[in-house]
Design a protein around this motif. Structure first.
Motif, PDB file in Angstrom:
ATOM      1  N   LYS A   1       0.825  -1.212   0.000  1.00 41.65           N
ATOM      2  CA  LYS A   1       0.000   0.000   0.000  1.00 41.65           C
ATOM      3  C   LYS A   1       0.855   1.256   0.000  1.00 41.65           C
ATOM      4  O   LYS A   1       0.490   2.269  -0.593  1.00 41.65           O
ATOM      5  CB  LYS A   1      -0.935  -0.006   1.216  1.00 41.65           C
ATOM      6  N   GLU A   2       1.986   1.181   0.685  1.00 40.63           N
ATOM      7  CA  GLU A   2       2.871   2.340   0.748  1.00 40.63           C
ATOM      8  C   GLU A   2       4.318   1.915   0.495  1.00 40.63           C
ATOM      9  O   GLU A   2       4.788   0.928   1.054  1.00 40.63           O
ATOM     10  CB  GLU A   2       2.778   3.009   2.127  1.00 40.63           C
ATOM     11  N   PHE A   3       4.990   2.667  -0.351  1.00 41.12           N
ATOM     12  CA  PHE A   3       6.429   2.482  -0.559  1.00 41.12           C
ATOM     13  C   PHE A   3       6.974   3.772  -1.164  1.00 41.12           C
ATOM     14  O   PHE A   3       6.231   4.547  -1.773  1.00 41.12           O
ATOM     15  CB  PHE A   3       6.721   1.284  -1.474  1.00 41.12           C
ATOM     16  N   LEU A   4       8.255   4.009  -0.981  1.00 47.91           N
ATOM     17  CA  LEU A   4       8.857   5.245  -1.479  1.00 47.91           C
ATOM     18  C   LEU A   4      10.061   4.906  -2.347  1.00 47.91           C
ATOM     19  O   LEU A   4      11.060   4.366  -1.871  1.00 47.91           O
ATOM     20  CB  LEU A   4       9.286   6.142  -0.319  1.00 47.91           C
ATOM     21  N   ILE A   5       9.942   5.187  -3.641  1.00 50.49           N
ATOM     22  CA  ILE A   5      11.046   5.046  -4.585  1.00 50.49           C
ATOM     23  C   ILE A   5      11.119   6.346  -5.382  1.00 50.49           C
ATOM     24  O   ILE A   5      10.193   6.673  -6.128  1.00 50.49           O
ATOM     25  CB  ILE A   5      10.847   3.847  -5.527  1.00 50.49           C
ATOM     26  N   LYS A   6      12.180   7.087  -5.195  1.00 53.95           N
ATOM     27  CA  LYS A   6      12.293   8.403  -5.831  1.00 53.95           C
ATOM     28  C   LYS A   6      12.862   8.326  -7.247  1.00 53.95           C
ATOM     29  O   LYS A   6      12.831   9.311  -7.990  1.00 53.95           O
ATOM     30  CB  LYS A   6      13.144   9.338  -4.970  1.00 53.95           C
ATOM     31  N   ASN A   7      13.385   7.164  -7.618  1.00 54.75           N
ATOM     32  CA  ASN A   7      13.965   6.999  -8.950  1.00 54.75           C
ATOM     33  C   ASN A   7      12.880   6.917 -10.018  1.00 54.75           C
ATOM     34  O   ASN A   7      11.726   6.612  -9.721  1.00 54.75           O
ATOM     35  CB  ASN A   7      14.802   5.713  -8.995  1.00 54.75           C
ATOM     36  N   GLU A   8      13.272   7.158 -11.283  1.00 54.90           N
ATOM     37  CA  GLU A   8      12.347   6.919 -12.391  1.00 54.90           C
ATOM     38  C   GLU A   8      12.050   5.425 -12.407  1.00 54.90           C
ATOM     39  O   GLU A   8      12.970   4.604 -12.511  1.00 54.90           O
ATOM     40  CB  GLU A   8      12.966   7.361 -13.714  1.00 54.90           C
ATOM     41  N   LEU A   9      10.785   5.080 -12.304  1.00 54.49           N
ATOM     42  CA  LEU A   9      10.409   3.693 -12.017  1.00 54.49           C
ATOM     43  C   LEU A   9       9.413   3.150 -13.029  1.00 54.49           C
ATOM     44  O   LEU A   9       8.459   3.831 -13.412  1.00 54.49           O
ATOM     45  CB  LEU A   9       9.793   3.619 -10.610  1.00 54.49           C
TER      46      LEU A   9
END
Length: 310
Positions: free
Chosen positions: A132-140
């Motif tokens: 439900k929640e995750f943080l990936i700041k890269n272009e994904l």
């Protein structure tokens, strides 16, 4: 209400992409016309191992330089290695421009990517639930079976997704499917591949078991096993190899522990719970074997630096 339901159903059908459309999007994202260093991160089970084989082969045929990294199951014990820092060092030393995760979901990827330069692109090919929640700041970019198929994602192994996208190695895909206990959803595919490659279900199952045995009990040799298979060009090369012999020794050890269970199990009073101590590296496989034969709730564990149970 009925009209609304019909609209939603129609929207879902229209919005699902074809495998060809997904492949085009992945190819555009990968930008394979530019040679670059790619870090390939995979789970260390049958699905992950066969995903790695296919993905590495595909990338290297496209003139990309690939470094393979098996995701390690980490201890939560005090003093465990900081995963973010270790992964950062790996990416820096490799000078990676693209990171690809196979058979690992967004949560696991986010745990590793916290300190990574956001300019590095990230591709995830997986079949596990999206957190439900995750943080990936890269272009994904994330590819999952639900993007193009109505099949249950849990039974659509990552290695099968990779095969359907790039058509690299059908035997590898089948081994991964068998290792994930998903052959029931892919019987027609399995029969076709076994017939075309003159291999039996017994052999395919044997190959999956060899991978599982080496990873479970001889973890330090999993990279060596992968390199052996990759050099030979096929997982079938494991039949008759030293790795199959090691797997047989592991299976004999499991069988001896299974026989010992009835005499050495530990029962707790007033609780339907059974403890069984075994040797290091055996809890996971042994618990699978014992749970099929016993109705009790089992905790199979071994003592190393800390207690690990299954």
């Amino acid at each position: 209400k009925l009209i609304k339901m019909l609209f939603i159903s129609s929207f879902l059908v229209v919005s699902m992409k074809t495998i060809q459309e997904v492949k085009k999007e992945v190819m555009d994202f990968l930008e394979l016309k530019k040679a670059k260093k790619v870090l390939l991160v995979v789970d260390d089970d049958e699905d992950g191992m066969t995903s790695a084989f296919q993905m590495k082969k595909f990338l290297e045929e496209s003139e990309q330089k690939v470094t393979l990294h098996f995701n390690e199951k980490r201890s939560i014990a005090p003093g465990a290695i900081n995963e973010e820092e270790e992964f950062l060092e790996l990416v820096k030393s490799d000078d990676s421009k693209l990171i690809i995760f196979c058979d690992l979901n967004e949560e696991i990827a986010s745990q590793k990517l916290g300190l990574i330069d956001s300019k590095i692109k990230v591709l995830i090919i997986d079949h596990h639930p999206t957190p439900k929640e995750f943080l990936i700041k890269n272009e994904l970019m994330v590819v999952k079976p639900g993007d193009f198929s109505n099949k249950t994602p849990a039974n659509y192994s990552a290695t099968k997704v990779i095969f359907d996208l790039f058509n690299i190695d059908a035997i590898a895909a089948l081994i991964g499917v068998v290792g994930d206990s998903s052959l029931g959803d892919w019987e027609e595919f399995g029969e076709k591949i076994m017939q075309e490659n003159s291999v039996s279900l017994e052999q395919v199952t044997r190959l999956a078991n060899v991978i599982k045995s080496i990873v479970s009990n001889y973890g330090s040799r999993k990279k060596e096993l992968f390199e052996f298979v990759y050099e030979k060009g096929s997982f079938v090369s494991l039949l008759g190899s030293e790795y199959e012999e090691l797997a047989k020794q592991f299976e004999e050890l499991i069988e001896s522990e299974r026989k010992r269970y009835s005499t050495d199990l530990e029962k707790e009073k007033d609780v339907e719970l059974v403890f069984f101590e075994t040797k290091k590296g055996l809890p996971s496989k042994l618990s699978n074997v014992l749970s099929k034969e016993n109705k009790e709730t089992l905790i199979v564990y071994s003592k190393s630096d800390y207690i690990k149970g299954s």
